[in-house]
Scaffold this motif. Structure first.
Motif, PDB file in Angstrom:
ATOM      1  N   UNK A   1       0.832  -1.208   0.000  1.00 33.42           N
ATOM      2  CA  UNK A   1       0.000   0.000   0.000  1.00 33.42           C
ATOM      3  C   UNK A   1       0.866   1.257   0.000  1.00 33.42           C
ATOM      4  N   UNK A   2       0.567   2.161  -0.926  1.00 36.06           N
ATOM      5  CA  UNK A   2       1.118   3.517  -0.892  1.00 36.06           C
ATOM      6  C   UNK A   2       0.063   4.385  -0.216  1.00 36.06           C
ATOM      7  N   UNK A   3       0.353   4.796   0.992  1.00 30.86           N
ATOM      8  CA  UNK A   3      -0.641   5.480   1.837  1.00 30.86           C
ATOM      9  C   UNK A   3      -0.607   6.979   1.557  1.00 30.86           C
ATOM     10  N   UNK A   4      -1.186   7.373   0.447  1.00 27.47           N
ATOM     11  CA  UNK A   4      -1.081   8.757  -0.017  1.00 27.47           C
ATOM     12  C   UNK A   4      -2.304   9.581   0.403  1.00 27.47           C
ATOM     13  N   UNK A   5      -2.060  10.827   0.751  1.00 27.45           N
ATOM     14  CA  UNK A   5      -3.165  11.753   1.001  1.00 27.45           C
ATOM     15  C   UNK A   5      -3.301  12.245   2.420  1.00 27.45           C
ATOM     16  N   UNK A   6      -2.414  11.839   3.313  1.00 29.81           N
ATOM     17  CA  UNK A   6      -2.514  12.284   4.705  1.00 29.81           C
ATOM     18  C   UNK A   6      -2.433  13.803   4.832  1.00 29.81           C
ATOM     19  N   UNK A   7      -1.408  14.377   4.195  1.00 27.44           N
ATOM     20  CA  UNK A   7      -1.211  15.823   4.292  1.00 27.44           C
ATOM     21  C   UNK A   7      -2.372  16.609   3.713  1.00 27.44           C
ATOM     22  N   UNK A   8      -2.853  16.177   2.557  1.00 26.70           N
ATOM     23  CA  UNK A   8      -3.984  16.870   1.918  1.00 26.70           C
ATOM     24  C   UNK A   8      -5.243  16.759   2.761  1.00 26.70           C
ATOM     25  N   UNK A   9      -5.444  15.581   3.368  1.00 26.01           N
ATOM     26  CA  UNK A   9      -6.600  15.415   4.262  1.00 26.01           C
ATOM     27  C   UNK A   9      -6.499  16.366   5.452  1.00 26.01           C
TER      28      UNK A   9
ATOM     29  N   UNK B   1      -3.770   5.040  -2.453  1.00 25.21           N
ATOM     30  CA  UNK B   1      -4.853   5.978  -2.177  1.00 25.21           C
ATOM     31  C   UNK B   1      -4.443   7.381  -2.643  1.00 25.21           C
ATOM     32  N   UNK B   2      -5.357   8.330  -2.512  1.00 22.03           N
ATOM     33  CA  UNK B   2      -5.022   9.732  -2.758  1.00 22.03           C
ATOM     34  C   UNK B   2      -5.249  10.240  -4.161  1.00 22.03           C
ATOM     35  N   UNK B   3      -5.888   9.415  -5.019  1.00 22.32           N
ATOM     36  CA  UNK B   3      -6.230   9.848  -6.378  1.00 22.32           C
ATOM     37  C   UNK B   3      -4.994  10.247  -7.191  1.00 22.32           C
ATOM     38  N   UNK B   4      -3.905   9.504  -7.000  1.00 17.26           N
ATOM     39  CA  UNK B   4      -2.676   9.714  -7.768  1.00 17.26           C
ATOM     40  C   UNK B   4      -2.283   8.391  -8.411  1.00 17.26           C
ATOM     41  N   UNK B   5      -2.089   8.417  -9.742  1.00 14.50           N
ATOM     42  CA  UNK B   5      -1.883   7.174 -10.485  1.00 14.50           C
ATOM     43  C   UNK B   5      -0.425   6.999 -10.899  1.00 14.50           C
ATOM     44  N   UNK B   6       0.443   6.796  -9.915  1.00 15.99           N
ATOM     45  CA  UNK B   6       1.840   6.493 -10.211  1.00 15.99           C
ATOM     46  C   UNK B   6       2.430   5.645  -9.093  1.00 15.99           C
TER      47      UNK B   6
ATOM     48  N   UNK C   1      -5.840   1.926  -7.982  1.00 21.86           N
ATOM     49  CA  UNK C   1      -5.721   3.331  -7.606  1.00 21.86           C
ATOM     50  C   UNK C   1      -7.040   3.786  -6.989  1.00 21.86           C
ATOM     51  N   UNK C   2      -6.959   4.267  -5.779  1.00 21.71           N
ATOM     52  CA  UNK C   2      -8.140   4.625  -4.984  1.00 21.71           C
ATOM     53  C   UNK C   2      -8.223   6.148  -4.845  1.00 21.71           C
ATOM     54  N   UNK C   3      -9.395   6.713  -5.152  1.00 18.23           N
ATOM     55  CA  UNK C   3      -9.558   8.168  -5.092  1.00 18.23           C
ATOM     56  C   UNK C   3      -9.510   8.717  -3.663  1.00 18.23           C
ATOM     57  N   UNK C   4      -9.972   7.933  -2.715  1.00 18.64           N
ATOM     58  CA  UNK C   4     -10.013   8.411  -1.333  1.00 18.64           C
ATOM     59  C   UNK C   4      -8.619   8.728  -0.804  1.00 18.64           C
TER      60      UNK C   4
END
Length: 224
Positions: free
Chosen positions: A9-17, A173-178, A194-197
């Motif tokens: 899992x790439x746990x992306x989006x913490x900062x933006x959240x 996660x985080x709606x980033x596709x890379x 790839x998960x948008x959440x």
């Protein structure tokens, strides 16, 4: 039904959240840690043997020093408070990446690995100061140094994931596709979701839905 042994899992989006809901990137990292605990529990319920979490990349050093310090303090606190609980759950901790942190954090990471080394229920591979390109370069350097033939089997032996099966699933996660320099060799035939959440919003139900989708995917591995 496809067998499932390893989820990365790439746990992306913490900062933006955190900025969106709390006006603070650090607040997002704190809430994201709660999501980690939920997903660990669900991984055990699903009888998955390996969970690899991309926690801090070699490129993340470019972030503001205050944020980096907060992340490492959060990790230190987690290890101090939770390692006995993880050990009691028969969870093994393995660090992939270079332990180039403070003396305190390095010792906590080393102790976590030693304490949980024989555990069997779930192995959590924590990718810290990890970059896949550097991992591959180091593996090839070791092959040359030891005068080993460069082939797929020998490269696998010198990767930090030696002895760990390749992931069947990668979730970002985080709606980033890379892939962001994560397990580039190991993900050759991994199914990618790839998960948008954003990571703090990712739930056990989201996780279960992805697993359900994976189980019915036709996996050809180059065949038809």
């Amino acid at each position: 039904m496809n067998p499932l042994n390893h989820v990365a899992i790439i746990m992306d989006g913490n900062g933006r959240w955190g900025l969106k809901y709390k006006n603070s990137r650090n607040a997002g990292h704190k809430v994201g840690l709660k999501t980690v605990e939920k997903i660990i529990k669900e991984t055990i319920r699903q009888k998955i043997n390996f969970l690899t979490l991309y926690a801090f990349s070699t490129e993340n050093w470019k972030r503001p020093k205050k944020e980096i310090n907060y992340l490492f303090n959060l990790l230190e606190s987690f290890l101090i408070k939770r390692i006995d609980q993880l050990h009691a759950q028969n969870i093994k901790i393995k660090i992939i990446g270079i332990k180039n942190f403070s003396k305190k954090l390095n010792n906590l990471l080393i102790n976590a690995e030693k304490k949980t080394f024989k555990n069997k229920t779930l192995q959590i591979n924590l990718a810290l100061n990890y970059g896949s390109k550097k991992e591959l370069i180091n593996a090839i350097k070791k092959l040359n140094k030891n005068k080993k033939k460069i082939n797929e089997i020998n490269i696998n032996k010198y990767l930090q994931t030696n002895g760990i099966p390749d992931p069947e699933i990668l979730i970002r996660t985080g709606n980033t596709n890379r892939l962001s320099n994560f397990l580039l060799w190991q993900l050759a035939y991994t199914e990618i979701f790839f998960e948008k959440k954003l990571w703090p919003d990712f739930t056990e139900d989201d996780f279960k839905k992805i697993i359900k989708k994976f189980k019915i995917i036709k996996r050809n591995f180059g065949n038809i």
